[in-house]
Write a protein that holds these residues in place. Structure first.
Motif, PDB file in Angstrom:
ATOM      1  N   PRO A 150      41.421  41.781  46.869  1.00  0.00           N
ATOM      2  CA  PRO A 150      41.508  41.958  45.410  1.00  0.00           C
ATOM      3  C   PRO A 150      41.308  43.427  45.042  1.00  0.00           C
ATOM      4  CG  PRO A 150      39.361  41.074  45.993  1.00  0.00           C
ATOM      5  CD  PRO A 150      40.149  41.158  47.277  1.00  0.00           C
ATOM      6  N   LEU A 151      41.779  43.791  43.839  1.00  0.00           N
ATOM      7  CA  LEU A 151      41.867  45.209  43.476  1.00  0.00           C
ATOM      8  C   LEU A 151      41.153  45.493  42.161  1.00  0.00           C
ATOM      9  CD1 LEU A 151      45.078  47.343  43.841  1.00  0.00           C
ATOM     10  CD2 LEU A 151      43.896  47.304  41.648  1.00  0.00           C
ATOM     11  N   ALA A 152      40.322  46.541  42.164  1.00  0.00           N
ATOM     12  CA  ALA A 152      39.670  47.049  40.955  1.00  0.00           C
ATOM     13  C   ALA A 152      40.254  48.413  40.604  1.00  0.00           C
ATOM     14  CB  ALA A 152      38.160  47.160  41.174  1.00  0.00           C
ATOM     15  N   ILE A 153      39.907  48.922  39.411  1.00  0.00           N
ATOM     16  CA  ILE A 153      40.540  50.146  38.913  1.00  0.00           C
ATOM     17  C   ILE A 153      39.499  51.090  38.337  1.00  0.00           C
ATOM     18  CG2 ILE A 153      42.312  51.088  37.368  1.00  0.00           C
ATOM     19  CD1 ILE A 153      43.458  48.206  37.206  1.00  0.00           C
ATOM     20  N   ASP A 161      46.307  50.700  30.651  1.00  0.00           N
ATOM     21  CA  ASP A 161      46.317  49.355  30.069  1.00  0.00           C
ATOM     22  C   ASP A 161      45.817  48.294  31.040  1.00  0.00           C
ATOM     23  OD1 ASP A 161      47.470  49.640  27.321  1.00  0.00           O
ATOM     24  OD2 ASP A 161      49.061  50.622  28.426  1.00  0.00           O
ATOM     25  N   LEU A 162      46.139  48.412  32.322  1.00  0.00           N
ATOM     26  CA  LEU A 162      45.640  47.432  33.285  1.00  0.00           C
ATOM     27  C   LEU A 162      44.121  47.509  33.396  1.00  0.00           C
ATOM     28  CD1 LEU A 162      48.191  47.390  36.252  1.00  0.00           C
ATOM     29  CD2 LEU A 162      47.519  45.479  34.800  1.00  0.00           C
ATOM     30  N   ALA A 163      43.582  48.719  33.442  1.00  0.00           N
ATOM     31  CA  ALA A 163      42.133  48.878  33.532  1.00  0.00           C
ATOM     32  C   ALA A 163      41.443  48.291  32.304  1.00  0.00           C
ATOM     33  CB  ALA A 163      41.770  50.354  33.688  1.00  0.00           C
ATOM     34  N   ARG A 164      42.004  48.481  31.127  1.00  0.00           N
ATOM     35  CA  ARG A 164      41.440  47.914  29.905  1.00  0.00           C
ATOM     36  C   ARG A 164      41.446  46.384  29.969  1.00  0.00           C
ATOM     37  NH1 ARG A 164      41.536  51.842  25.685  1.00  0.00           N
ATOM     38  NH2 ARG A 164      42.677  53.715  26.276  1.00  0.00           N
ATOM     39  N   THR A 165      42.555  45.824  30.439  1.00  0.00           N
ATOM     40  CA  THR A 165      42.706  44.380  30.471  1.00  0.00           C
ATOM     41  C   THR A 165      41.665  43.717  31.367  1.00  0.00           C
ATOM     42  OG1 THR A 165      45.084  44.561  30.048  1.00  0.00           O
ATOM     43  CG2 THR A 165      44.312  42.513  31.036  1.00  0.00           C
ATOM     44  N   PHE A 166      41.347  44.361  32.494  1.00  0.00           N
ATOM     45  CA  PHE A 166      40.414  43.766  33.447  1.00  0.00           C
ATOM     46  C   PHE A 166      38.993  44.309  33.311  1.00  0.00           C
ATOM     47  CE2 PHE A 166      44.551  42.899  35.354  1.00  0.00           C
ATOM     48  CZ  PHE A 166      44.399  41.553  35.658  1.00  0.00           C
ATOM     49  N   ALA A 187      32.232  42.090  41.068  1.00  0.00           N
ATOM     50  CA  ALA A 187      33.322  41.591  40.225  1.00  0.00           C
ATOM     51  C   ALA A 187      33.917  40.303  40.783  1.00  0.00           C
ATOM     52  CB  ALA A 187      34.399  42.659  40.103  1.00  0.00           C
ATOM     53  N   HIS A 188      34.491  39.495  39.882  1.00  0.00           N
ATOM     54  CA  HIS A 188      35.150  38.265  40.325  1.00  0.00           C
ATOM     55  C   HIS A 188      36.661  38.412  40.219  1.00  0.00           C
ATOM     56  CE1 HIS A 188      34.992  37.383  35.914  1.00  0.00           C
ATOM     57  NE2 HIS A 188      36.132  36.770  36.166  1.00  0.00           N
ATOM     58  N   VAL A 189      37.350  37.481  40.836  1.00  0.00           N
ATOM     59  CA  VAL A 189      38.806  37.585  40.996  1.00  0.00           C
ATOM     60  C   VAL A 189      39.529  36.835  39.890  1.00  0.00           C
ATOM     61  CG1 VAL A 189      40.756  37.035  42.513  1.00  0.00           C
ATOM     62  CG2 VAL A 189      38.596  37.835  43.493  1.00  0.00           C
ATOM     63  N   GLU A 190      40.573  37.458  39.334  1.00  0.00           N
ATOM     64  CA  GLU A 190      41.534  36.785  38.466  1.00  0.00           C
ATOM     65  C   GLU A 190      42.935  37.154  38.936  1.00  0.00           C
ATOM     66  OE1 GLU A 190      41.104  37.026  34.270  1.00  0.00           O
ATOM     67  OE2 GLU A 190      39.060  36.206  34.263  1.00  0.00           O
ATOM     68  N   GLN A 420      52.115  36.766  42.113  1.00  0.00           N
ATOM     69  CA  GLN A 420      50.834  37.077  41.489  1.00  0.00           C
ATOM     70  C   GLN A 420      49.988  37.942  42.411  1.00  0.00           C
ATOM     71  OE1 GLN A 420      49.522  32.983  40.590  1.00  0.00           O
ATOM     72  NE2 GLN A 420      49.735  33.463  38.415  1.00  0.00           N
ATOM     73  N   ALA A 421      49.168  38.781  41.811  1.00  0.00           N
ATOM     74  CA  ALA A 421      48.281  39.672  42.551  1.00  0.00           C
ATOM     75  C   ALA A 421      46.830  39.302  42.244  1.00  0.00           C
ATOM     76  CB  ALA A 421      48.543  41.128  42.165  1.00  0.00           C
ATOM     77  N   PHE A 422      45.955  39.524  43.236  1.00  0.00           N
ATOM     78  CA  PHE A 422      44.517  39.323  43.036  1.00  0.00           C
ATOM     79  C   PHE A 422      43.917  40.592  42.437  1.00  0.00           C
ATOM     80  CE2 PHE A 422      44.706  36.239  46.780  1.00  0.00           C
ATOM     81  CZ  PHE A 422      44.664  35.130  45.955  1.00  0.00           C
ATOM     82  N   MET A 423      43.314  40.462  41.252  1.00  0.00           N
ATOM     83  CA  MET A 423      42.673  41.581  40.584  1.00  0.00           C
ATOM     84  C   MET A 423      41.182  41.275  40.406  1.00  0.00           C
ATOM     85  SD  MET A 423      45.287  43.575  40.109  1.00  0.00           S
ATOM     86  CE  MET A 423      44.652  44.820  38.975  1.00  0.00           C
ATOM     87  N   LEU A 424      40.376  42.337  40.371  1.00  0.00           N
ATOM     88  CA  LEU A 424      38.943  42.194  40.155  1.00  0.00           C
ATOM     89  C   LEU A 424      38.608  42.464  38.689  1.00  0.00           C
ATOM     90  CD1 LEU A 424      37.584  43.918  43.373  1.00  0.00           C
ATOM     91  CD2 LEU A 424      37.352  41.505  42.769  1.00  0.00           C
TER      92      LEU A 424
END
Length: 479
Positions: A150-153, A161-166, A187-190, A420-424
């Motif tokens: 999973p990926l954090a920013i 915008d991606l960083a704001r969303t997550f 962090a958890h995964v979405e 779909q991608a795994f995001m933190l």
């Protein structure tokens, strides 16, 4: 923290180890070196940054017993003025050099292949803008790894915008990176839907995207979208901004200055009105049905996430849906809009970035887009769907995730679900983070396999979104 450099004796010693191909000894002598020493070692091996990953072999002994969840950091040192280099330098105080990748020196592929061999349940932190995040997500998709991290920013771009969303914020403030590294671990995964944007001309089916800069026209390949697609006024503003940045890169030296130039591009476009009555210039088909585009609109934006252009929520939050429905019931003169894929009560469905659906909105002009930054304007909802087709009758500016280009006359753009991608997600809630940790624990102890791990993470992410009605609105406020 002062960076350690290689002495002449150390350089000679490393050169001897390289000649003897004694990689384990080389690893032990270089694992605590700073960036300059690392660069010296790389130049002595093969002259390319990727050489480090080929020189250092992964030792499997003992790794399976280690309950580790390391963070691998990809830094775009050109992002955010000098912020990217500052972040890289500070990360060196906390991380092993195998956990740091300078994306201005090498791509992400070699490091990802190396970490795949470790079998560790690592996480990724991307330090850069949305384009850098898309680069790393694309590499993960292309490599087809058995373990998908999973990926954090850490946001270093302009819009972020991606960083704001997550929940990772609208921009790096220069504070210590150590708390951020700790947040990545908690962090958890979405999930994040990813989309294919394919283009062709009506007649010969050749790609119809043209570059947005001063280069001569050329064909462009199929694109991948994570944030949004725009055609009309928003893309015209982005295109003017992009062209000016190409001509005068020295004028764009901070996030605040970049936004001032962006507002200047918006004012010029407002004066020109080049995209007026966008509905007469394009046709939009959503899941096989035509979308009504009122003549007052100057742009159409197709949204995947609830953040546009640096924090604007164009679709609107959940509480806006009931208000809009009441207004449309009481106002007989309201403009006719498409109801493609509305829910059973006739109202738009809640926006989500993991439901395989896109939101289509219309905007009235550049000034209204600026007003949306401070919550004074809401775009007009047009449709929701999983497959969208746009046909152009004239050449128009377009943008995909903030990257602008011209689109030729009589062209067709089709947007379809890619995966779909795994995001933190950086959130104070801990229940879903605990569930994610339990899944990784089960994988580590071989209770489940990788395929089961991926399926369980997707189910956790989907249930997390379903149980929290407003989870999709978790945005950082606009700067």
């Amino acid at each position: 923290m002062a960076e350690r450099r290689l002495s002449l004796l150390e350089e000679e010693n490393l050169q001897s180890l390289i000649q003897r191909r004694d990689w384990s000894a080389l690893y032990e002598q270089t694992k605590h070196l700073g960036a300059k020493a690392y660069g010296t070692m790389v130049s002595m091996t093969m002259g390319k940054p990727e050489a480090w990953w080929m020189v250092h072999q992964v030792k499997q002994e003992g790794l399976e017993e280690m309950d580790l969840k390391p963070v691998v950091v990809f830094v775009n040192t050109r992002s955010g003025g000098q912020q990217g280099m500052k972040v890289l330098n500070e990360m060196q105080a906390y991380l092993h050099i195998a956990q740091l990748v300078d994306l201005q020196r090498e791509g992400p592929e070699a490091a990802l292949r190396w970490w795949e061999k470790t079998t560790l349940r690592y996480r990724i932190l991307v330090c850069g803008g949305d384009g850098t995040v898309g680069w790393v997500l694309g590499a993960l998709e292309q490599l087809d790894l058995s373990y998908i991290p999973p990926l954090a920013i850490l946001p270093l771009g302009t819009g972020n915008d991606l960083a704001r969303t997550f929940g990772w914020g609208g921009g790096y403030t220069g504070s210590s990176v150590l708390p951020l590294l700790q947040q990545v671990g908690r962090a958890h995964v979405e999930l994040l839907d990813r989309w294919t944007v394919a283009s062709r001309s009506v007649e010969d089916k050749r790609p119809s995207f043209l570059p947005g800069g001063s280069q001569p026209p050329r064909e462009r390949k199929t694109l991948t979208m994570s944030n949004y697609f725009g055609i009309g006024v928003d893309a015209a503003v982005a295109l003017d901004f992009h062209q000016m940045r190409e001509r005068r890169p020295e004028w764009f030296w901070s996030r605040l200055v970049n936004k001032l130039w962006y507002f200047r591009s918006g004012y010029i476009n407002w004066m020109g009105k080049t995209c007026a009555n966008i509905g007469s210039k394009i046709e939009v088909i959503c899941d096989g049905e035509a979308v009504d585009i009122p003549p007052s609109l100057e742009g159409v934006i197709i949204l995947n996430i609830p953040s546009f252009g640096g924090g604007s929520d164009l679709w609107g939050r959940a509480e806006d849906e009931e208000t809009e429905q009441c207004e449309s019931d009481s106002d007989s003169t309201a403009p006719s809009v498409s109801s493609v894929n509305w829910n059973s009560s006739g109202a738009p469905r809640r926006q989500s970035m993991q439901d395989g659906q896109l939101e289509v909105v219309g905007v009235h002009g550049a000034l209204q887009l600026g007003a949306s930054q401070v919550g004074l304007y809401k775009a007009q909802r047009l449709a929701q769907g999983s497959h969208i087709k746009v046909t152009t009758k004239v050449a128009l500016p377009t943008e995909v995730d903030g990257e602008p280009s011209w689109f030729a006359k009589d062209g067709v753009i089709e947007i379809s679900h890619r995966g779909q991608a795994f995001m933190l997600v950086n959130s104070k809630e801990t229940s879903h983070a605990v569930a994610t940790d339990v899944v990784d624990w089960a994988l580590h102890h071989k209770i489940i396999n990788l395929e089961q791990r991926h399926r369980m993470l997707k189910e956790i992410a989907q249930r997390a979104g379903a149980r929290k009605p407003n989870s999709w609105t978790r945005l950082s406020p606009p700067d």
